[in-house]
Design a protein around this motif. Structure first.
Motif, PDB file in Angstrom:
ATOM      1  N   GLU A  47      46.578  35.919  47.054  1.00  8.31           N
ATOM      2  CA  GLU A  47      46.051  35.085  48.127  1.00  8.31           C
ATOM      3  C   GLU A  47      44.776  34.398  47.652  1.00  8.31           C
ATOM      4  OE1 GLU A  47      45.579  37.260  51.693  1.00  8.31           O
ATOM      5  OE2 GLU A  47      47.685  37.871  51.824  1.00  8.31           O
ATOM      6  N   VAL A  48      44.710  33.095  47.878  1.00  6.84           N
ATOM      7  CA  VAL A  48      43.557  32.290  47.464  1.00  6.84           C
ATOM      8  C   VAL A  48      42.918  31.697  48.716  1.00  6.84           C
ATOM      9  CG1 VAL A  48      42.774  30.294  46.132  1.00  6.84           C
ATOM     10  CG2 VAL A  48      44.630  31.739  45.259  1.00  6.84           C
ATOM     11  N   VAL A  49      41.602  31.893  48.850  1.00  3.27           N
ATOM     12  CA  VAL A  49      40.854  31.325  49.975  1.00  3.27           C
ATOM     13  C   VAL A  49      39.711  30.507  49.400  1.00  3.27           C
ATOM     14  CG1 VAL A  49      39.524  31.785  52.053  1.00  3.27           C
ATOM     15  CG2 VAL A  49      41.448  33.272  51.455  1.00  3.27           C
ATOM     16  N   GLU A  98      42.390  49.321  49.582  1.00  4.19           N
ATOM     17  CA  GLU A  98      43.838  49.179  49.756  1.00  4.19           C
ATOM     18  C   GLU A  98      44.554  48.858  48.456  1.00  4.19           C
ATOM     19  OE1 GLU A  98      41.863  45.236  50.963  1.00  4.19           O
ATOM     20  OE2 GLU A  98      41.510  47.404  51.181  1.00  4.19           O
ATOM     21  N   GLY A  99      43.806  48.725  47.344  1.00  4.97           N
ATOM     22  CA  GLY A  99      44.413  48.474  46.045  1.00  4.97           C
ATOM     23  C   GLY A  99      44.313  47.024  45.629  1.00  4.97           C
ATOM     24  N   GLY A 100      44.664  46.770  44.366  1.00  2.00           N
ATOM     25  CA  GLY A 100      44.619  45.408  43.859  1.00  2.00           C
ATOM     26  C   GLY A 100      43.230  45.021  43.381  1.00  2.00           C
ATOM     27  N   THR A 101      42.998  43.729  43.293  1.00  2.00           N
ATOM     28  CA  THR A 101      41.739  43.187  42.793  1.00  2.00           C
ATOM     29  C   THR A 101      41.310  42.037  43.680  1.00  2.00           C
ATOM     30  OG1 THR A 101      42.396  43.734  40.533  1.00  2.00           O
ATOM     31  CG2 THR A 101      40.559  42.201  40.793  1.00  2.00           C
ATOM     32  N   ARG A 102      40.003  41.970  43.957  1.00  2.00           N
ATOM     33  CA  ARG A 102      39.459  40.842  44.704  1.00  2.00           C
ATOM     34  C   ARG A 102      38.319  40.217  43.921  1.00  2.00           C
ATOM     35  NH1 ARG A 102      38.480  42.827  49.697  1.00  2.00           N
ATOM     36  NH2 ARG A 102      36.277  43.308  49.343  1.00  2.00           N
ATOM     37  N   LEU A 103      38.482  38.924  43.582  1.00  2.00           N
ATOM     38  CA  LEU A 103      37.466  38.168  42.857  1.00  2.00           C
ATOM     39  C   LEU A 103      36.806  37.202  43.832  1.00  2.00           C
ATOM     40  CD1 LEU A 103      37.801  36.480  39.393  1.00  2.00           C
ATOM     41  CD2 LEU A 103      37.069  35.122  41.348  1.00  2.00           C
ATOM     42  N   THR A 104      35.478  37.230  43.878  1.00  2.00           N
ATOM     43  CA  THR A 104      34.712  36.338  44.752  1.00  2.00           C
ATOM     44  C   THR A 104      33.706  35.572  43.918  1.00  2.00           C
ATOM     45  OG1 THR A 104      34.943  37.913  46.577  1.00  2.00           O
ATOM     46  CG2 THR A 104      33.305  36.176  46.829  1.00  2.00           C
ATOM     47  N   TRP A 105      33.774  34.242  43.999  1.00  2.00           N
ATOM     48  CA  TRP A 105      32.881  33.368  43.221  1.00  2.00           C
ATOM     49  C   TRP A 105      32.283  32.351  44.180  1.00  2.00           C
ATOM     50  CZ3 TRP A 105      32.007  28.308  42.067  1.00  2.00           C
ATOM     51  CH2 TRP A 105      31.310  28.006  40.891  1.00  2.00           C
ATOM     52  N   SER A 106      30.962  32.144  44.105  1.00  2.00           N
ATOM     53  CA  SER A 106      30.308  31.209  45.029  1.00  2.00           C
ATOM     54  C   SER A 106      29.219  30.440  44.308  1.00  2.00           C
ATOM     55  CB  SER A 106      29.704  31.972  46.219  1.00  2.00           C
ATOM     56  OG  SER A 106      28.692  32.866  45.771  1.00  2.00           O
ATOM     57  N   ALA A 107      28.895  29.284  44.886  1.00  2.00           N
ATOM     58  CA  ALA A 107      27.821  28.441  44.348  1.00  2.00           C
ATOM     59  C   ALA A 107      27.193  27.674  45.494  1.00  2.00           C
ATOM     60  CB  ALA A 107      28.371  27.465  43.299  1.00  2.00           C
ATOM     61  N   GLN A 166      27.256  26.578  50.985  1.00  2.00           N
ATOM     62  CA  GLN A 166      27.818  27.013  49.712  1.00  2.00           C
ATOM     63  C   GLN A 166      29.322  26.825  49.705  1.00  2.00           C
ATOM     64  OE1 GLN A 166      27.382  31.212  48.982  1.00  2.00           O
ATOM     65  NE2 GLN A 166      28.512  31.817  50.800  1.00  2.00           N
ATOM     66  N   VAL A 167      29.883  26.832  48.505  1.00  5.17           N
ATOM     67  CA  VAL A 167      31.319  26.834  48.339  1.00  5.17           C
ATOM     68  C   VAL A 167      31.707  28.213  47.821  1.00  5.17           C
ATOM     69  CG1 VAL A 167      31.146  25.876  46.010  1.00  5.17           C
ATOM     70  CG2 VAL A 167      33.304  25.720  47.245  1.00  5.17           C
ATOM     71  N   MET A 168      32.756  28.803  48.398  1.00  2.00           N
ATOM     72  CA  MET A 168      33.159  30.163  48.022  1.00  2.00           C
ATOM     73  C   MET A 168      34.655  30.188  47.732  1.00  2.00           C
ATOM     74  SD  MET A 168      32.712  33.780  50.073  1.00  2.00           S
ATOM     75  CE  MET A 168      30.957  33.807  49.752  1.00  2.00           C
ATOM     76  N   LEU A 169      35.000  30.847  46.648  1.00  2.00           N
ATOM     77  CA  LEU A 169      36.386  31.022  46.225  1.00  2.00           C
ATOM     78  C   LEU A 169      36.687  32.507  46.152  1.00  2.00           C
ATOM     79  CD1 LEU A 169      39.092  29.971  44.991  1.00  2.00           C
ATOM     80  CD2 LEU A 169      37.972  30.142  42.752  1.00  2.00           C
ATOM     81  N   THR A 170      37.787  32.918  46.820  1.00  2.00           N
ATOM     82  CA  THR A 170      38.228  34.315  46.779  1.00  2.00           C
ATOM     83  C   THR A 170      39.681  34.350  46.323  1.00  2.00           C
ATOM     84  OG1 THR A 170      36.756  34.904  48.603  1.00  2.00           O
ATOM     85  CG2 THR A 170      38.528  36.444  48.094  1.00  2.00           C
ATOM     86  N   VAL A 171      39.961  35.152  45.308  1.00  2.00           N
ATOM     87  CA  VAL A 171      41.314  35.337  44.797  1.00  2.00           C
ATOM     88  C   VAL A 171      41.612  36.838  44.836  1.00  2.00           C
ATOM     89  CG1 VAL A 171      42.911  34.990  42.893  1.00  2.00           C
ATOM     90  CG2 VAL A 171      41.106  33.308  43.318  1.00  2.00           C
ATOM     91  N   GLN A 172      42.603  37.234  45.633  1.00  2.00           N
ATOM     92  CA  GLN A 172      42.919  38.651  45.795  1.00  2.00           C
ATOM     93  C   GLN A 172      44.394  38.892  45.533  1.00  2.00           C
ATOM     94  OE1 GLN A 172      41.421  40.343  49.389  1.00  2.00           O
ATOM     95  NE2 GLN A 172      42.389  42.331  49.101  1.00  2.00           N
TER      96      GLN A 172
END
Length: 560
Positions: free
Chosen positions: A497-499, A548-557, A506-512
């Motif tokens: 899932e990409v948000v 709950e498992g998996g990986t969550r990447l959060t990047w912001s600027a 700011q701009v925020m990107l989350t990839v889980q």
């Protein structure tokens, strides 16, 4: 003897007078019932008046009207008279057309019984149901269609229903058929008026400059209101793929459906998009053709997917409407106007798109004209002025004045450079038009599908194309590509899932993903690059393994 004969004649005369008076009263009651039923235009009220009038005309203790469903074999609605709400609640669900009720569905002819329980088709009476003996059933026809059946039981006083009762109810049934037909026509006219009003509202919204997302939401909302649907989705085909993506979701688990990408062959919307014709189902949650995203439709029953197509056959999107389980199915009477509304909505969207293209073209032409005028007029005149001043400087004897003229010539050269830079910027911006962050993010997610083996889900919020500067957008696209590449190579996931959102600050990107999580050992060079990009912009970077498992990447600027 003559006196006795006279008494008998008088009694016979009185009996005939009473019979005539009774016939007159019954005819009068029948006429009143016909007028009462015919005065109503609301279908529900018409059906209620029919049942009540039938019970009064034949003095029945219990009366009911069963409406035959679209399948022609079961009852889709059941209205009763003579039972209280408490008694109905104890009996349980309304009948669906089995037993003696189904006999009239299979054989739509009048049926009179002295003892209801003795008929071979009489069975399956539920607990707490009152005991009924005498029975009269008459079909109600609307033109050539059997709309339903009138059921009457237990004539008061213990008497049986006779031929006169049957004749009266049959006459009422004819009048009821006309009243039902009128109510249907009125209902269709009202619905058609609502469709026309909705189409006009959409056209006004588009012509007044409304955005595509606003107009899509208006289309879905009005269609949902008019059809009484509990859910409305608008899906669009993804170019170059055999998938559709949910661009707008209303009702139910809207957040869970938004951005969902499903194959054409695994969804109702996909089938409508591929075939170009409406696709219906009676049970969306249990639909066997639905192989993707079925869990999103739990508790839903009847549904219809209508393509939003252009005149040349191109499908712009699909409108999906669904009702809760147990609600009536979508009929041809509803789908016809809905299809016309979808065609008008698609045409309005196409006109708005052409208008935006014309505005974009006019803007680009204006930029080109400005650049040409700056180059052909302003620069040439400045250059000529500089040459004149430079020539005149040789005739100036005062050193200070000569220096000032030469500085002015230098300033003119710098001004010419600035104008040329502006011209280049205008033309470069023209070349970059249509390359916003939103479109680039969609392309990155679509390209990742090939390596992941499934389509990631993408959600975007905020003014990504206007609030996010070009240099930050470059970083966002690079980080998104790296994150999806890592998920494909290391995560072993079956859902990503990409948000992506811009809040103004700011701009925020989350990839889980739901994969194996972050390994303890392994190369971290790619992750260091992502962190360095964030630090260089004054933003943040985080990579965690949720509970709950998996990986969550959060990047912001930050947006400067």
């Amino acid at each position: 003897m003559p006196q006795l004969r006279l008494d008998e004649l008088l009694e016979e005369l009185q009996a005939r007078i009473d019979a005539a008076r009774g016939t007159r009263d019954r005819v009068h009651s029948l006429l009143e019932a016909v007028l009462s039923v015919g005065r109503e235009l609301d279908l529900t009220q018409v059906l209620r008046r029919i049942v009540e009038a039938a019970a009064v005309l034949v003095d029945a203790k219990y009366a009911a009207l069963g409406v035959i469903g679209p399948d022609g074999e079961t009852l889709s609605a059941f209205l009763t008279v003579g039972l209280s709400e408490e008694e109905i609640a104890k009996i349980g669900p309304y009948p669906t057309g089995r037993g003696i009720l189904g006999e009239l569905i299979r054989n739509p002819e009048s049926l009179r019984l002295e003892n209801l329980s003795e008929h071979p088709a009489s069975y399956g009476c539920p607990m707490h149901h009152p005991v009924m003996r005498t029975f009269l059933g008459v079909p109600v026809r609307v033109r050539d269609e059997v709309f339903g059946n009138l059921y009457l039981t237990d004539k008061r006083g213990g008497e049986e229903f006779d031929a006169d009762d049957e004749s009266v109810i049959a006459t009422l049934a004819v009048a009821a058929g006309v009243a039902i037909d009128n109510a249907r026509l009125y209902e269709e006219a009202q619905r058609q008026q609502r469709w026309l009003s909705a189409s006009a509202e959409i056209t006004r919204a588009l012509l007044s400059g409304g955005s595509r997302s606003e107009v899509l939401e208006l289309i879905a909302q009005r269609a949902r209101e008019i059809t009484g649907a509990d859910l409305a989705d608008v899906s669009v085909p993804l170019a170059g793929t055999d998938t559709v993506r949910v661009e707008l979701a209303l009702g139910g688990d809207a957040v869970g459906r938004m951005g969902l990408v499903v194959p054409l062959a695994g969804s109702l919307s996909g089938e409508a998009c591929a075939s170009g014709v409406p696709v219906t189902t009676a049970d969306l949650a249990g639909e066997p053709r639905l192989s993707a995203g079925a869990r999103r439709f739990e508790g839903l029953g009847a549904a219809v997917a209508v393509p939003l197509g252009r005149a040349e056959g191109q499908i712009d999107g699909v409108l999906l409407l669904a009702r809760e389980a147990g609600a009536p199915e979508f009929t041809d009477r509803e789908i016809g106007p809905l299809l016309g509304f979808a065609d008008q909505a698609a045409l309005a969207l196409e006109l708005a798109e052409r208008r935006r293209d014309a505005e974009q073209l006019a803007m680009l032409e204006d930029r080109d004209r400005i650049a040409r005028d700056l180059h052909d007029l302003a620069i040439q005149r400045l250059f000529a002025t500089g040459m004149t001043l430079q020539s005149a400087a040789r005739f100036i004897e005062h050193p200070g004045a000569s220096d000032r003229v030469l500085r002015a010539v230098g300033d003119l050269d710098e001004t010419i450079k600035i104008i040329r830079s502006t011209i280049f910027g205008l033309r470069a911006r023209e070349e970059r038009s249509g390359q916003g962050l939103r479109a680039r993010a969609v392309r990155a997610v679509e390209q990742a599908q090939a390596v992941l083996g499934f389509p990631p889900r993408l959600s975007m919020e905020g003014l990504l194309d206007t609030d996010v500067p070009a240099e930050i957008a470059e970083h966002v696209v690079a980080v998104l590509g790296e994150a999806l590449s890592n998920a494909a190579r290391h995560a072993k996931a079956d859902r990503v899932e990409v948000v992506l959102g811009a809040t103004g600050q700011q701009v925020m990107l989350t990839v889980q993903d739901n994969g194996v999580g972050v390994p303890e050992q392994g190369r971290r060079s790619g992750l260091r690059n992502l962190a360095e990009r964030a630090e260089g912009l004054g933003g943040g970077f985080e990579l965690i393994s949720p509970a709950e498992g998996g990986t969550r990447l959060t990047w912001s600027a930050p947006l400067r």
